[in-house]
Design a protein around this motif. Structure first.
Motif, mmCIF file in Angstrom:
data_model
loop_
_atom_site.group_PDB
_atom_site.id
_atom_site.type_symbol
_atom_site.label_atom_id
_atom_site.label_comp_id
_atom_site.label_asym_id
_atom_site.label_seq_id
_atom_site.Cartn_x
_atom_site.Cartn_y
_atom_site.Cartn_z
ATOM 1 N N ALA A 137 8.524 -7.135 1.502
ATOM 2 C CA ALA A 137 7.905 -7.315 1.928
ATOM 3 C C ALA A 137 6.586 -7.561 0.923
ATOM 4 O O ALA A 137 5.649 -8.114 1.499
ATOM 5 N N ASN A 138 7.315 -6.922 0.178
ATOM 6 C CA ASN A 138 5.998 -6.518 -1.432
ATOM 7 C C ASN A 138 5.262 -6.148 -0.202
ATOM 8 O O ASN A 138 3.786 -6.880 -0.818
ATOM 9 N N ALA A 139 5.229 -5.129 -0.339
ATOM 10 C CA ALA A 139 3.940 -3.853 0.288
ATOM 11 C C ALA A 139 4.400 -3.235 0.130
ATOM 12 O O ALA A 139 4.981 -2.059 -0.195
ATOM 13 N N TYR A 140 3.837 -1.554 1.175
ATOM 14 C CA TYR A 140 3.969 -0.096 0.659
ATOM 15 C C TYR A 140 4.034 1.123 1.653
ATOM 16 O O TYR A 140 2.958 0.164 2.833
ATOM 17 N N ILE A 141 4.187 2.072 1.628
ATOM 18 C CA ILE A 141 4.260 2.794 2.716
ATOM 19 C C ILE A 141 3.637 4.209 2.562
ATOM 20 O O ILE A 141 4.609 4.129 1.712
ATOM 21 N N ALA A 142 3.337 4.676 3.342
ATOM 22 C CA ALA A 142 2.884 6.059 2.885
ATOM 23 C C ALA A 142 4.758 7.169 2.946
ATOM 24 O O ALA A 142 4.965 6.624 4.154
ATOM 25 N N ASN A 143 4.356 8.367 2.668
ATOM 26 C CA ASN A 143 5.955 8.856 2.916
ATOM 27 C C ASN A 143 5.504 10.168 3.516
ATOM 28 O O ASN A 143 4.314 10.643 3.015
ATOM 29 N N GLN A 144 5.761 10.386 4.932
ATOM 30 C CA GLN A 144 5.551 10.991 5.837
ATOM 31 C C GLN A 144 6.139 12.747 5.400
ATOM 32 O O GLN A 144 5.619 13.695 5.660
ATOM 33 N N HIS A 145 7.004 12.793 4.068
ATOM 34 C CA HIS A 145 7.221 13.734 3.687
ATOM 35 C C HIS A 145 6.907 13.722 2.588
ATOM 36 O O HIS A 145 8.644 13.488 1.416
ATOM 37 N N PRO A 146 6.407 13.818 0.936
ATOM 38 C CA PRO A 146 6.377 13.561 -0.137
ATOM 39 C C PRO A 146 7.249 14.735 -1.091
ATOM 40 O O PRO A 146 7.474 14.263 -2.281
ATOM 41 N N GLY A 147 7.099 16.082 -0.410
ATOM 42 C CA GLY A 147 7.704 16.735 -1.056
ATOM 43 C C GLY A 147 9.290 16.743 -1.339
ATOM 44 O O GLY A 147 10.077 17.396 -1.526
ATOM 45 N N CYS A 148 9.675 15.388 -0.363
ATOM 46 C CA CYS A 148 10.716 15.368 -0.122
ATOM 47 C C CYS A 148 11.450 14.041 -0.674
ATOM 48 O O CYS A 148 11.332 12.675 -0.367
ATOM 49 N N VAL A 149 12.542 13.717 -1.505
ATOM 50 C CA VAL A 149 12.868 12.814 -3.134
ATOM 51 C C VAL A 149 14.828 12.588 -1.670
ATOM 52 O O VAL A 149 15.107 13.132 -2.136
ATOM 53 N N HIS A 150 14.183 11.524 -1.641
ATOM 54 C CA HIS A 150 15.595 10.856 -1.410
ATOM 55 C C HIS A 150 16.148 9.627 -1.084
ATOM 56 O O HIS A 150 14.708 8.897 -1.678
ATOM 57 N N ASP A 151 16.986 9.419 -0.796
ATOM 58 C CA ASP A 151 17.665 7.818 -0.671
ATOM 59 C C ASP A 151 16.696 7.346 0.637
ATOM 60 O O ASP A 151 16.392 8.173 1.033
ATOM 61 N N CYS A 152 16.089 5.653 0.555
ATOM 62 C CA CYS A 152 15.578 5.562 1.655
ATOM 63 C C CYS A 152 15.895 4.122 2.596
ATOM 64 O O CYS A 152 16.640 3.133 1.733
ATOM 65 N N ILE A 153 16.420 4.473 3.471
ATOM 66 C CA ILE A 153 16.773 2.938 4.514
ATOM 67 C C ILE A 153 15.700 2.488 5.207
ATOM 68 O O ILE A 153 15.184 3.402 6.385
ATOM 69 N N PHE A 154 15.596 1.268 5.777
ATOM 70 C CA PHE A 154 13.977 0.864 6.038
ATOM 71 C C PHE A 154 14.241 0.200 6.650
ATOM 72 O O PHE A 154 15.591 -0.902 6.786
ATOM 73 N N LEU A 155 14.076 -0.136 8.361
ATOM 74 C CA LEU A 155 14.984 -0.829 9.144
ATOM 75 C C LEU A 155 13.013 -1.718 9.375
ATOM 76 O O LEU A 155 12.205 -0.972 9.896
ATOM 77 N N ILE A 156 13.081 -2.814 9.402
ATOM 78 C CA ILE A 156 11.940 -3.129 8.928
ATOM 79 C C ILE A 156 11.890 -4.482 10.148
ATOM 80 O O ILE A 156 13.506 -5.561 10.218
ATOM 81 N N CYS A 157 11.119 -4.633 11.174
ATOM 82 C CA CYS A 157 11.156 -5.741 12.354
ATOM 83 C C CYS A 157 10.811 -6.959 12.372
ATOM 84 O O CYS A 157 9.215 -6.624 11.387
ATOM 85 N N ASP A 158 10.977 -7.778 12.238
ATOM 86 C CA ASP A 158 10.662 -9.254 11.838
ATOM 87 C C ASP A 158 9.768 -9.969 12.907
ATOM 88 O O ASP A 158 9.749 -10.701 12.617
ATOM 89 N N GLY A 159 9.947 -9.461 13.787
ATOM 90 C CA GLY A 159 8.782 -9.356 14.745
ATOM 91 C C GLY A 159 7.344 -9.205 14.669
ATOM 92 O O GLY A 159 6.579 -9.717 14.448
ATOM 93 N N CYS A 160 7.487 -7.014 14.535
ATOM 94 C CA CYS A 160 6.387 -6.947 14.847
ATOM 95 C C CYS A 160 5.126 -6.571 13.618
ATOM 96 O O CYS A 160 4.603 -5.827 12.953
ATOM 97 N N GLY A 161 6.118 -6.344 12.147
ATOM 98 C CA GLY A 161 6.183 -5.581 11.123
ATOM 99 C C GLY A 161 6.608 -4.675 11.273
ATOM 100 O O GLY A 161 6.299 -3.580 9.738
ATOM 101 N N THR A 162 6.779 -3.350 11.823
ATOM 102 C CA THR A 162 7.245 -2.600 12.169
ATOM 103 C C THR A 162 8.613 -2.238 11.060
ATOM 104 O O THR A 162 9.608 -2.485 11.477
ATOM 105 N N THR A 163 7.707 -0.741 10.754
ATOM 106 C CA THR A 163 8.995 -0.452 9.797
ATOM 107 C C THR A 163 9.094 0.741 9.588
ATOM 108 O O THR A 163 8.500 1.776 10.163
ATOM 109 N N THR A 164 10.523 1.421 10.488
ATOM 110 C CA THR A 164 11.151 2.646 10.352
ATOM 111 C C THR A 164 11.638 3.314 8.894
ATOM 112 O O THR A 164 13.099 2.421 9.026
#
Length: 152
Positions: free
Chosen positions: A88-115
């Motif tokens: 998406a060439n975009a950014y999302i705030a990390n809700q747990h900045p003290g935890c470094v781990h691999d990321c898995i994003f579920l990105i809705c092509d309809g509304c853009g919500t990213t989980t």
């Protein structure tokens, strides 16, 4: 699903955790960095640097250049305050900045919500596959596009 426990932050708790993490990373928490983080955290979906610059400009009552925001967002990614959603060439705030781990994003092509989800078993498999090819992965980020429950 395999995962690990971490504390999710919201609102002032998120801003406080981000400030602490940035300072631990050896950087200063300036008024401009705070404004960029607050704007980024206010988005419900990944935001581009231009989206963030516009939000900060409105909040500050003065024009803020996207170039300045890009530099701050890159700093935030390096300090684990934000994650770049590559597709998406975009950014999302990390809700747990003290935890470094691999990321898995579920990105809705309809509304853009990213989980963001954690699955250490899946990310470990990706790391192992890369290592089997002689590649040294630093931090896998997996993006899955599709439709969220509301859009499906």
């Amino acid at each position: 699903m395999a995962g690990h426990h971490h504390e999710l932050h919201e609102g002032d708790s998120l801003k406080d955790a981000a400030r602490e993490q940035l300072i631990e990373h050896g950087e200063q928490w300036t008024k401009m960095r705070e404004a960029v983080f607050e704007a980024l955290a206010g988005f419900k979906r990944p935001a581009s640097a231009y989206d963030v610059a516009e939000a900060v400009s409105k909040a500050e009552g003065r024009r803020v250049a996207a170039n300045s925001v890009y530099r701050i967002l890159d700093l935030f990614v390096g300090a684990n305050l934000a994650t770049r959603v590559e597709s998406a060439n975009a950014y999302i705030a990390n809700q747990h900045p003290g935890c470094v781990h691999d990321c898995i994003f579920l990105i809705c092509d309809g509304c853009g919500t990213t989980t963001h989800i954690d699955n250490d078993r899946l990310s470990s498999g990706v790391r192992e596959a890369a290592e089997n090819e002689g590649f040294a992965p630093s931090r896998p980020i997996i993006e899955v596009h599709g439709k969220c429950g509301e859009c499906a």
